[in-house]
Design an enzyme around this catalytic site. Structure first.
Site, PDB file in Angstrom:
ATOM      1  N   TYR A  83       6.806  -9.986   1.841  1.00  0.00           N
ATOM      2  CA  TYR A  83       6.779  -8.660   1.453  1.00  0.00           C
ATOM      3  C   TYR A  83       5.055  -8.230   1.317  1.00  0.00           C
ATOM      4  CZ  TYR A  83       7.359  -4.681  -1.846  1.00  0.00           C
ATOM      5  OH  TYR A  83       7.327  -3.651  -2.470  1.00  0.00           O
ATOM      6  N   SER A  96      20.117   4.733  -3.092  1.00  0.00           N
ATOM      7  CA  SER A  96      20.109   3.955  -4.314  1.00  0.00           C
ATOM      8  C   SER A  96      18.412   4.264  -4.702  1.00  0.00           C
ATOM      9  CB  SER A  96      20.225   2.465  -4.282  1.00  0.00           C
ATOM     10  OG  SER A  96      19.491   1.837  -3.467  1.00  0.00           O
ATOM     11  N   GLY A  97      18.074   3.715  -6.156  1.00  0.00           N
ATOM     12  CA  GLY A  97      16.912   3.438  -6.496  1.00  0.00           C
ATOM     13  C   GLY A  97      16.124   4.876  -6.412  1.00  0.00           C
ATOM     14  N   LEU A  98      14.766   4.838  -5.992  1.00  0.00           N
ATOM     15  CA  LEU A  98      13.775   5.829  -5.725  1.00  0.00           C
ATOM     16  C   LEU A  98      14.351   6.739  -4.905  1.00  0.00           C
ATOM     17  CD1 LEU A  98      11.083   6.803  -6.378  1.00  0.00           C
ATOM     18  CD2 LEU A  98      10.220   5.601  -4.585  1.00  0.00           C
ATOM     19  N   SER A 155       2.988  -0.907  -1.503  1.00  0.00           N
ATOM     20  CA  SER A 155       2.821  -1.296  -2.687  1.00  0.00           C
ATOM     21  C   SER A 155       1.408  -1.665  -2.775  1.00  0.00           C
ATOM     22  CB  SER A 155       3.585  -2.755  -2.602  1.00  0.00           C
ATOM     23  OG  SER A 155       3.455  -3.482  -3.595  1.00  0.00           O
TER      24      SER A 155
END
Length: 267
Positions: free
Chosen positions: A162, A11-13, A139
């Site tokens: 996170y 999924s996603g990236l 991130s």
């Protein structure tokens, strides 16, 4: 052409990266947590004419992470790129502290311990195929670790957990790159894009600011060696080199973190 393992590819990236890479002629080893979704992805990738194979593992289990590394190494001794993309986000608003299969704080386990353990399992294969690359998806959201409460048992916050895990992933990347100097393995960390349109962002109740296509450009360029050249220990914001939190470069912080990782994972 490269042979790449992408974690979190269903999924996603990760899914977007998988399709772009097979279209470019690369061999994609697609990791997923769910067998049906992983098999379906591989069928779609092959339907485009691409070369792909699926590998299933729950990255919240260190036993399964190590088994994943062993299976990939045995099936594809030509592996030369590892993209540690899979992760757990901040969680839905109000989500409390969650534990992995091994009893570790979930974000610490999946966003830090899993990529570290998988990379360690695959280092002999990557070195045999050098020049090779490890791309860690990090991130810009980073928060220094509390070494007295490494797994965040007090005053827990999913967002803070996170950010601590992503801080630790950056610091580990820089320490590992230094350790691997001269081996031909290039290790970098990247913030793909801010608040991409992914399940983890939507779960957090945040309106997406970027598409996965926006975030993929830098990751793809790092994975195939078009970004950074022979660079290692780099931090990238998309396709632009930048700096991580200043404390991630502190050798004392790095050494203390590596000691803790060795304690938890084994040297």
């Amino acid at each position: 052409m490269a042979t790449l393992l992408i974690t979190g590819a269903t999924s996603g990236l990760g899914r977007y990266l998988a399709f772009e890479l097979v279209r470019g002629g690369h061999v994609v080893l697609a990791h997923g947590r769910d067998e049906k979704r992983t098999d379906a992805l591989v069928e779609e990738l092959r339907a485009t004419g691409g070369r792909a194979e699926g590998f299933v593992a729950d990255l919240a289990s260190l036993e399964q992470v190590r088994d994943l590394g062993a299976r990939v190494a045995a099936a594809h001794p030509e592996l030369d790129v590892l993209v540690n993309n899979a992760g757990v986000g901040t969680g839905a608003p109000g989500t409390g502290r969650e534990l992995s299969a091994d009893g570790h704080e979930l974000r610490f386990a999946v966003d830090l311990l899993a990529p570290v353990a998988l990379t360690r399992a695959l280092l002999p294969t990557l070195q045999a195929n050098s020049p090779s690359r490890v791309v860690n998806c990090g991130s810009l959201g980073q928060a220094p670790l509390d070494f007295d409460d490494l797994e965040f048992t007090n005053d827990y916050s999913g967002t803070e957990a996170y950010c601590r895990a992503k801080f630790a992933l950056a610091a580990h990347t820089f320490a590992l790159a230094r350790k691997l100097t001269g081996t031909g393995i290039h290790v970098n960390v990247i913030h793909p894009a801010t608040y991409m349109d992914t399940a983890m962002v939507r779960e957090a109740g945040v309106g997406p600011l970027n598409t996965v296509e926006d975030g993929a450009a830098g990751v793809l360029a790092l994975a195939v060696g078009e970004l950074g050249g022979e660079a290692t220990a780099g931090f990238f914001d998309g396709e632009q080199p930048t700096l991580a939190n200043a404390e991630t470069y502190d050798r004392e912080v790095q050494d203390r973190l590596e000691a803790e990782l060795d304690r938890i994972l084994g040297p």
